[in-house]
Scaffold this motif. Structure first.
Motif, PDB file in Angstrom:
ATOM      1  N   ARG A 125       0.847  -1.195   0.000  1.00 45.35           N
ATOM      2  CA  ARG A 125       0.000   0.000   0.000  1.00 45.35           C
ATOM      3  C   ARG A 125       0.885   1.247   0.000  1.00 45.35           C
ATOM      4  N   ILE A 126       0.461   2.230  -0.776  1.00 45.27           N
ATOM      5  CA  ILE A 126       1.180   3.507  -0.854  1.00 45.27           C
ATOM      6  C   ILE A 126       0.217   4.631  -0.489  1.00 45.27           C
ATOM      7  N   TYR A 127       0.665   5.536   0.367  1.00 46.23           N
ATOM      8  CA  TYR A 127      -0.125   6.708   0.736  1.00 46.23           C
ATOM      9  C   TYR A 127       0.652   7.961   0.364  1.00 46.23           C
ATOM     10  N   VAL A 128      -0.053   8.938  -0.192  1.00 46.78           N
ATOM     11  CA  VAL A 128       0.571  10.212  -0.560  1.00 46.78           C
ATOM     12  C   VAL A 128      -0.073  11.312   0.266  1.00 46.78           C
ATOM     13  N   TYR A 129       0.764  12.061   1.008  1.00 48.09           N
ATOM     14  CA  TYR A 129       0.283  13.162   1.840  1.00 48.09           C
ATOM     15  C   TYR A 129       0.654  14.503   1.209  1.00 48.09           C
ATOM     16  N   GLY A 130      -0.285  15.431   1.207  1.00 45.59           N
ATOM     17  CA  GLY A 130      -0.004  16.774   0.708  1.00 45.59           C
ATOM     18  C   GLY A 130      -1.186  17.690   0.974  1.00 45.59           C
ATOM     19  N   VAL A 166      -2.477   4.758  12.040  1.00 43.70           N
ATOM     20  CA  VAL A 166      -2.934   3.511  12.660  1.00 43.70           C
ATOM     21  C   VAL A 166      -2.866   2.351  11.662  1.00 43.70           C
ATOM     22  N   LEU A 167      -2.984   2.663  10.379  1.00 40.82           N
ATOM     23  CA  LEU A 167      -3.027   1.624   9.348  1.00 40.82           C
ATOM     24  C   LEU A 167      -1.645   1.263   8.808  1.00 40.82           C
ATOM     25  N   LEU A 168      -0.621   1.989   9.210  1.00 36.33           N
ATOM     26  CA  LEU A 168       0.695   1.823   8.616  1.00 36.33           C
ATOM     27  C   LEU A 168       1.515   0.716   9.277  1.00 36.33           C
ATOM     28  N   ASP A 169       2.297   0.050   8.457  1.00 37.97           N
ATOM     29  CA  ASP A 169       3.273  -0.934   8.942  1.00 37.97           C
ATOM     30  C   ASP A 169       4.395  -1.036   7.921  1.00 37.97           C
ATOM     31  N   GLU A 170       5.242  -2.051   8.094  1.00 33.98           N
ATOM     32  CA  GLU A 170       6.407  -2.178   7.212  1.00 33.98           C
ATOM     33  C   GLU A 170       6.036  -2.542   5.782  1.00 33.98           C
ATOM     34  N   GLU A 171       4.792  -2.892   5.537  1.00 37.24           N
ATOM     35  CA  GLU A 171       4.372  -3.213   4.170  1.00 37.24           C
ATOM     36  C   GLU A 171       3.843  -1.992   3.424  1.00 37.24           C
ATOM     37  N   CYS A 172       3.942  -0.817   4.052  1.00 39.57           N
ATOM     38  CA  CYS A 172       3.431   0.415   3.453  1.00 39.57           C
ATOM     39  C   CYS A 172       4.559   1.350   3.031  1.00 39.57           C
ATOM     40  N   GLY A 173       4.253   2.184   2.068  1.00 37.23           N
ATOM     41  CA  GLY A 173       5.140   3.267   1.667  1.00 37.23           C
ATOM     42  C   GLY A 173       4.374   4.568   1.767  1.00 37.23           C
ATOM     43  N   SER A 189       3.362  13.769   9.962  1.00 37.01           N
ATOM     44  CA  SER A 189       2.779  12.496   9.529  1.00 37.01           C
ATOM     45  C   SER A 189       3.847  11.557   8.976  1.00 37.01           C
ATOM     46  N   LEU A 190       4.875  12.112   8.334  1.00 39.05           N
ATOM     47  CA  LEU A 190       5.974  11.282   7.838  1.00 39.05           C
ATOM     48  C   LEU A 190       6.771  10.706   9.005  1.00 39.05           C
ATOM     49  N   LYS A 191       6.953  11.494  10.041  1.00 33.66           N
ATOM     50  CA  LYS A 191       7.651  11.002  11.240  1.00 33.66           C
ATOM     51  C   LYS A 191       6.883   9.838  11.861  1.00 33.66           C
ATOM     52  N   ALA A 192       5.563  10.009  11.941  1.00 35.90           N
ATOM     53  CA  ALA A 192       4.725   8.948  12.495  1.00 35.90           C
ATOM     54  C   ALA A 192       4.800   7.694  11.634  1.00 35.90           C
ATOM     55  N   ALA A 193       4.833   7.882  10.316  1.00 30.59           N
ATOM     56  CA  ALA A 193       4.918   6.747   9.399  1.00 30.59           C
ATOM     57  C   ALA A 193       6.215   5.976   9.602  1.00 30.59           C
ATOM     58  N   LYS A 194       7.300   6.705   9.815  1.00 28.26           N
ATOM     59  CA  LYS A 194       8.600   6.054  10.037  1.00 28.26           C
ATOM     60  C   LYS A 194       8.580   5.240  11.329  1.00 28.26           C
TER      61      LYS A 194
END
Length: 273
Positions: A125-130, A166-173, A189-194
């Motif tokens: 899964r890929i998420y784009v924030y902007g 909450v939905l992010l894990d190592e299988e996400c970008g 949000s990028l910090k949280a994703a990391k």
């Protein structure tokens, strides 16, 4: 920068759909011809197996009085013979785009693009924030990449960005887009994703050392003074150049035939009534 030259080809391409099959044959010749040759009506009619009257009708449909006027303008392309007048404002805008194109070329890192494509193809899964203009690029990115099989979502609301962690894990970008590099909602949000183990990519025009602590890749796009405010041209332009580079590389990576097929299927689905 040299004055901009008027080129007849875009005029032909703009009305291509209105041509008859015979006229399309004539148009294809003039669009793709790169040789220096005799372009008199007699010579071209023999080459294309059409009548001189057909060439005249074609020229008139392109907006010219006749074939002679058409061919005069056609032969001036790329020779600096016909200049398109324009106000200083128009030239300023065009020069800004050209400047950003030149800068984009200088900033291209093909090895990095390869690494980013690897993330896009391997993650489930890929998420784009902007936000704002960057968010609009994220939406465009979603529409384009989902056509070639990428499971991608664009998020432009900062509250949803926070909840999405909450939905992010190592299988996400996760890709964050910010011209200034200071959009707090995107950076946080990028910090949280990391922290969640996702692969993080930041697209920005400004580099800071702190980005290295939570970004796997920091992709630089070209910048011009006050670009983020959209003062002269759209701030989306240099970001879209980068997106196009990634998209083009992805189409030609492993499994590109499957992606091209998916693209064709999605385009057919959009054309269905």
């Amino acid at each position: 920068m040299e004055p901009y030259e008027k080129n007849i080809i875009p005029q032909i391409e703009a009305i291509y759909g209105n041509f008859t099959p015979l006229e399309k044959n004539i148009a294809d010749f003039f669009i793709h011809n790169e040789e220096k040759m005799d372009l008199s009506s007699k010579s071209v009619s023999k080459r294309l197996y059409v009548s001189e009257a057909s060439l005249s009708r074609f020229a008139k449909k392109c907006g010219y009085k006749g074939y002679r006027e058409f061919i005069f303008c056609y032969e001036q392309r790329g020779q600096g013979g016909v200049k398109k007048p324009g106000s200083d404002n128009i030239k300023r805008v065009l020069n800004s785009y050209q400047e950003l194109l030149n800068k984009s070329y200088s900033l291209i890192d093909e090895v990095q693009i390869g690494r980013v494509v690897k993330i896009l193809t391997e993650k489930k899964r890929i998420y784009v924030y902007g936000k704002g203009s960057s968010g609009m690029v994220g939406m465009e990115m979603k529409l384009r990449f989902m056509r070639i099989g990428v499971n991608i979502e664009a998020i432009t609301d900062e509250h949803i960005m926070k909840m999405n962690s909450v939905l992010l894990d190592e299988e996400c970008g996760v890709i964050g887009i910010t011209v200034s590099g200071k959009t707090e909602a995107v950076i946080d949000s990028l910090k949280a994703a990391k922290r969640c183990g996702a692969s993080v990519i930041l697209m920005t025009s400004h580099v800071e050392k702190k980005f290295q602590r939570f970004c796997d890749e920091v992709m630089l796009f070209a910048v011009k003074e006050n670009l983020e405010r959209g003062k002269a041209i759209s701030p989306q332009f240099p970001i879209l150049i980068m997106v196009d580079m990634i998209y083009s590389r992805m189409l030609r990576s492993d499994g590109f035939r499957r992606r091209e097929t998916l693209h064709e299927y999605t385009m057919e689905a959009l054309d269905e009534r």
